[in-house]
Design a protein around this motif. Sequence first.
Motif, PDB file in Angstrom:
ATOM      1  N   ALA A 159      -8.861 -27.277 -45.376  1.00  0.00           N
ATOM      2  CA  ALA A 159      -9.775 -28.388 -45.062  1.00  0.00           C
ATOM      3  C   ALA A 159      -9.112 -29.385 -44.123  1.00  0.00           C
ATOM      4  O   ALA A 159      -9.749 -29.915 -43.198  1.00  0.00           O
ATOM      5  N   ASP A 160      -7.833 -29.629 -44.340  1.00  0.00           N
ATOM      6  CA  ASP A 160      -7.086 -30.546 -43.467  1.00  0.00           C
ATOM      7  C   ASP A 160      -6.930 -29.936 -42.073  1.00  0.00           C
ATOM      8  O   ASP A 160      -7.003 -30.644 -41.062  1.00  0.00           O
ATOM      9  N   ARG A 161      -6.710 -28.625 -42.036  1.00  0.00           N
ATOM     10  CA  ARG A 161      -6.636 -27.936 -40.736  1.00  0.00           C
ATOM     11  C   ARG A 161      -7.938 -28.103 -39.973  1.00  0.00           C
ATOM     12  O   ARG A 161      -7.938 -28.454 -38.790  1.00  0.00           O
ATOM     13  N   ASP A 162      -9.047 -27.862 -40.656  1.00  0.00           N
ATOM     14  CA  ASP A 162     -10.342 -27.956 -39.972  1.00  0.00           C
ATOM     15  C   ASP A 162     -10.607 -29.371 -39.473  1.00  0.00           C
ATOM     16  O   ASP A 162     -11.175 -29.568 -38.391  1.00  0.00           O
ATOM     17  N   ALA A 163     -10.173 -30.359 -40.248  1.00  0.00           N
ATOM     18  CA  ALA A 163     -10.364 -31.742 -39.833  1.00  0.00           C
ATOM     19  C   ALA A 163      -9.486 -32.091 -38.642  1.00  0.00           C
ATOM     20  O   ALA A 163      -9.794 -33.022 -37.890  1.00  0.00           O
ATOM     21  N   ALA A 164      -8.380 -31.356 -38.470  1.00  0.00           N
ATOM     22  CA  ALA A 164      -7.440 -31.649 -37.385  1.00  0.00           C
ATOM     23  C   ALA A 164      -7.781 -30.921 -36.094  1.00  0.00           C
ATOM     24  O   ALA A 164      -7.139 -31.161 -35.063  1.00  0.00           O
ATOM     25  N   VAL A 165      -8.769 -30.028 -36.120  1.00  0.00           N
ATOM     26  CA  VAL A 165      -9.120 -29.283 -34.914  1.00  0.00           C
ATOM     27  C   VAL A 165      -9.682 -30.231 -33.864  1.00  0.00           C
ATOM     28  O   VAL A 165     -10.587 -31.021 -34.136  1.00  0.00           O
ATOM     29  N   ILE A 166      -9.122 -30.141 -32.678  1.00  0.00           N
ATOM     30  CA  ILE A 166      -9.590 -30.952 -31.547  1.00  0.00           C
ATOM     31  C   ILE A 166     -10.082 -30.003 -30.460  1.00  0.00           C
ATOM     32  O   ILE A 166      -9.375 -29.067 -30.070  1.00  0.00           O
ATOM     33  N   GLY A 167     -11.294 -30.238 -29.989  1.00  0.00           N
ATOM     34  CA  GLY A 167     -11.813 -29.414 -28.905  1.00  0.00           C
ATOM     35  C   GLY A 167     -10.975 -29.563 -27.651  1.00  0.00           C
ATOM     36  O   GLY A 167     -10.594 -30.674 -27.273  1.00  0.00           O
ATOM     37  N   LEU A 168     -10.648 -28.446 -27.015  1.00  0.00           N
ATOM     38  CA  LEU A 168      -9.817 -28.474 -25.814  1.00  0.00           C
ATOM     39  C   LEU A 168     -10.693 -28.496 -24.572  1.00  0.00           C
ATOM     40  O   LEU A 168     -11.723 -27.819 -24.513  1.00  0.00           O
ATOM     41  N   ASP A 169     -10.273 -29.264 -23.569  1.00  0.00           N
ATOM     42  CA  ASP A 169     -11.051 -29.257 -22.334  1.00  0.00           C
ATOM     43  C   ASP A 169     -10.781 -27.964 -21.572  1.00  0.00           C
ATOM     44  O   ASP A 169      -9.838 -27.217 -21.855  1.00  0.00           O
ATOM     45  N   ALA A 170     -11.617 -27.697 -20.603  1.00  0.00           N
ATOM     46  CA  ALA A 170     -11.548 -26.425 -19.882  1.00  0.00           C
ATOM     47  C   ALA A 170     -10.205 -26.226 -19.197  1.00  0.00           C
ATOM     48  O   ALA A 170      -9.675 -25.106 -19.163  1.00  0.00           O
ATOM     49  N   ALA A 171      -9.622 -27.305 -18.670  1.00  0.00           N
ATOM     50  CA  ALA A 171      -8.339 -27.179 -17.970  1.00  0.00           C
ATOM     51  C   ALA A 171      -7.228 -26.769 -18.930  1.00  0.00           C
ATOM     52  O   ALA A 171      -6.372 -25.943 -18.592  1.00  0.00           O
ATOM     53  N   ALA A 172      -7.238 -27.324 -20.148  1.00  0.00           N
ATOM     54  CA  ALA A 172      -6.211 -26.984 -21.127  1.00  0.00           C
ATOM     55  C   ALA A 172      -6.340 -25.539 -21.574  1.00  0.00           C
ATOM     56  O   ALA A 172      -5.338 -24.826 -21.721  1.00  0.00           O
ATOM     57  N   VAL A 173      -7.569 -25.084 -21.776  1.00  0.00           N
ATOM     58  CA  VAL A 173      -7.792 -23.690 -22.172  1.00  0.00           C
ATOM     59  C   VAL A 173      -7.359 -22.753 -21.052  1.00  0.00           C
ATOM     60  O   VAL A 173      -6.707 -21.729 -21.293  1.00  0.00           O
ATOM     61  N   GLU A 174      -7.704 -23.078 -19.833  1.00  0.00           N
ATOM     62  CA  GLU A 174      -7.344 -22.213 -18.707  1.00  0.00           C
ATOM     63  C   GLU A 174      -5.834 -22.165 -18.506  1.00  0.00           C
ATOM     64  O   GLU A 174      -5.273 -21.106 -18.180  1.00  0.00           O
ATOM     65  N   GLU A 175      -5.176 -23.293 -18.710  1.00  0.00           N
ATOM     66  CA  GLU A 175      -3.715 -23.309 -18.598  1.00  0.00           C
ATOM     67  C   GLU A 175      -3.091 -22.388 -19.638  1.00  0.00           C
ATOM     68  O   GLU A 175      -2.191 -21.598 -19.338  1.00  0.00           O
ATOM     69  N   GLU A 176      -3.576 -22.472 -20.869  1.00  0.00           N
ATOM     70  CA  GLU A 176      -3.067 -21.608 -21.940  1.00  0.00           C
ATOM     71  C   GLU A 176      -3.380 -20.146 -21.643  1.00  0.00           C
ATOM     72  O   GLU A 176      -2.529 -19.267 -21.803  1.00  0.00           O
ATOM     73  N   ARG A 177      -4.588 -19.887 -21.195  1.00  0.00           N
ATOM     74  CA  ARG A 177      -4.996 -18.509 -20.903  1.00  0.00           C
ATOM     75  C   ARG A 177      -4.121 -17.894 -19.803  1.00  0.00           C
ATOM     76  O   ARG A 177      -3.682 -16.746 -19.896  1.00  0.00           O
ATOM     77  N   SER A 178      -3.857 -18.654 -18.756  1.00  0.00           N
ATOM     78  CA  SER A 178      -3.069 -18.124 -17.649  1.00  0.00           C
ATOM     79  C   SER A 178      -1.631 -17.862 -18.066  1.00  0.00           C
ATOM     80  O   SER A 178      -1.017 -16.881 -17.637  1.00  0.00           O
ATOM     81  N   ARG A 179      -1.073 -18.737 -18.919  1.00  0.00           N
ATOM     82  CA  ARG A 179       0.305 -18.540 -19.384  1.00  0.00           C
ATOM     83  C   ARG A 179       0.413 -17.289 -20.248  1.00  0.00           C
ATOM     84  O   ARG A 179       1.379 -16.526 -20.142  1.00  0.00           O
ATOM     85  N   VAL A 180      -0.554 -17.083 -21.116  1.00  0.00           N
ATOM     86  CA  VAL A 180      -0.534 -15.883 -21.957  1.00  0.00           C
ATOM     87  C   VAL A 180      -0.744 -14.639 -21.097  1.00  0.00           C
ATOM     88  O   VAL A 180      -0.083 -13.606 -21.280  1.00  0.00           O
ATOM     89  N   ALA A 181      -1.645 -14.727 -20.133  1.00  0.00           N
ATOM     90  CA  ALA A 181      -1.940 -13.574 -19.282  1.00  0.00           C
ATOM     91  C   ALA A 181      -0.736 -13.152 -18.450  1.00  0.00           C
ATOM     92  O   ALA A 181      -0.507 -11.954 -18.243  1.00  0.00           O
ATOM     93  N   ASP A 182       0.064 -14.123 -17.974  1.00  0.00           N
ATOM     94  CA  ASP A 182       1.207 -13.743 -17.130  1.00  0.00           C
ATOM     95  C   ASP A 182       2.484 -13.475 -17.929  1.00  0.00           C
ATOM     96  O   ASP A 182       3.536 -13.204 -17.363  1.00  0.00           O
ATOM     97  N   GLY A 183       2.386 -13.563 -19.255  1.00  0.00           N
ATOM     98  CA  GLY A 183       3.516 -13.223 -20.105  1.00  0.00           C
ATOM     99  C   GLY A 183       4.525 -14.320 -20.324  1.00  0.00           C
ATOM    100  O   GLY A 183       5.545 -14.109 -20.984  1.00  0.00           O
ATOM    101  N   SER A 184       4.269 -15.515 -19.788  1.00  0.00           N
ATOM    102  CA  SER A 184       5.228 -16.604 -19.968  1.00  0.00           C
ATOM    103  C   SER A 184       5.018 -17.351 -21.285  1.00  0.00           C
ATOM    104  O   SER A 184       5.823 -18.217 -21.635  1.00  0.00           O
ATOM    105  N   ARG A 185       3.952 -17.011 -22.006  1.00  0.00           N
ATOM    106  CA  ARG A 185       3.697 -17.643 -23.287  1.00  0.00           C
ATOM    107  C   ARG A 185       3.046 -16.649 -24.229  1.00  0.00           C
ATOM    108  O   ARG A 185       2.256 -15.800 -23.804  1.00  0.00           O
ATOM    109  N   LEU A 186       3.363 -16.749 -25.511  1.00  0.00           N
ATOM    110  CA  LEU A 186       2.702 -15.989 -26.564  1.00  0.00           C
ATOM    111  C   LEU A 186       2.218 -16.978 -27.612  1.00  0.00           C
ATOM    112  O   LEU A 186       2.863 -17.995 -27.868  1.00  0.00           O
ATOM    113  N   SER A 187       1.077 -16.667 -28.237  1.00  0.00           N
ATOM    114  CA  SER A 187       0.572 -17.481 -29.334  1.00  0.00           C
ATOM    115  C   SER A 187       0.223 -16.555 -30.487  1.00  0.00           C
ATOM    116  O   SER A 187      -0.291 -15.455 -30.275  1.00  0.00           O
ATOM    117  N   ALA A 188       0.495 -17.002 -31.710  1.00  0.00           N
ATOM    118  CA  ALA A 188       0.267 -16.161 -32.878  1.00  0.00           C
ATOM    119  C   ALA A 188      -0.370 -16.965 -34.000  1.00  0.00           C
ATOM    120  O   ALA A 188      -0.099 -18.159 -34.172  1.00  0.00           O
TER     121      ALA A 188
END
Length: 280
Positions: A159-188
């Motif tokens: 419940a605390d996790r759900d309350a802490a979720v913050i919507g990400l703007d498109a630029a932040a999502v795209e930055e994360e997506r590009s880093r994962v796609a090029d192998g410079s970042r992993l998320s688990a």
Amino acid sequence: MDSERTDLLDRLERFYDAVPRDAARVEDHGALVLFVREGPGWPFYARPRRDVAGSPTLADVSAVRARQRELGLPEALEWVHDTRPALLAVARSAGLSVLEAPLMVLDPAALPDPAELAGPVRLLDPTDEDFDSAVAARRAVAAVGFAAPGTARGDAGPADRDAAVIGLDAAAVEEERSRVADGSRLSALAGTTTEGPLASGMAMRVGDVAEIAGVATLPTARRRGLGAAVTATLARALLATGADLVFLSAGSEEIARVYLRVGFRRIGTACIASPAPLHP
């Protein structure tokens, strides 16, 4: 210091210096370099310059902190104690509080199968339909987990996790997506179908060196092997894609014992300095 350890520490210094450079401008302040992020994402820090042999002075620390305040950035200073031992006393004389974190590197031969530690761990794929919400969940788990440091179980949970979720703007999502796609970042993420994400972590990679960071577990889900499983999964994925030096900084000696079970060994101390809290 033996030559193997010296080489390891030098590779880590090159990594620390390289990670921010493709997303930040750099400013030299005496023997310190300040990385100023340009674009979305977490703010960076100041570190000792690699091209200056001497240790930063009190004047250097004061100058970089003044610049961070001017830019509205956290007054964050990071370094490896083993390569700049004199900086610890300087930082403390400047009124900074210093976390001395065990600096650990992976022994690949000692890395366990993540399945032996906990349930399945999901590595985020940039093509996932729910990629943006999964990234937001990873950050929320980390926010709740790090708000209650240590390994002890606690009251904060889904419940605390759900309350802490913050919507990400498109630029932040795209930055994360590009880093994962090029192998410079992993998320688990690790969790269950009924409880949702309970543990999270990430890794950053430059060439054949990678750092695992941000491993956190919701307090209600601790002592179930989830953080260890996230760490092991990230480490295996990094090795499988060519990294041959995987390291991390543990938040405490207690937390370091968790990483010992995953195949990491201590080689030094990472220092993270920030202004000391004010007490009335």
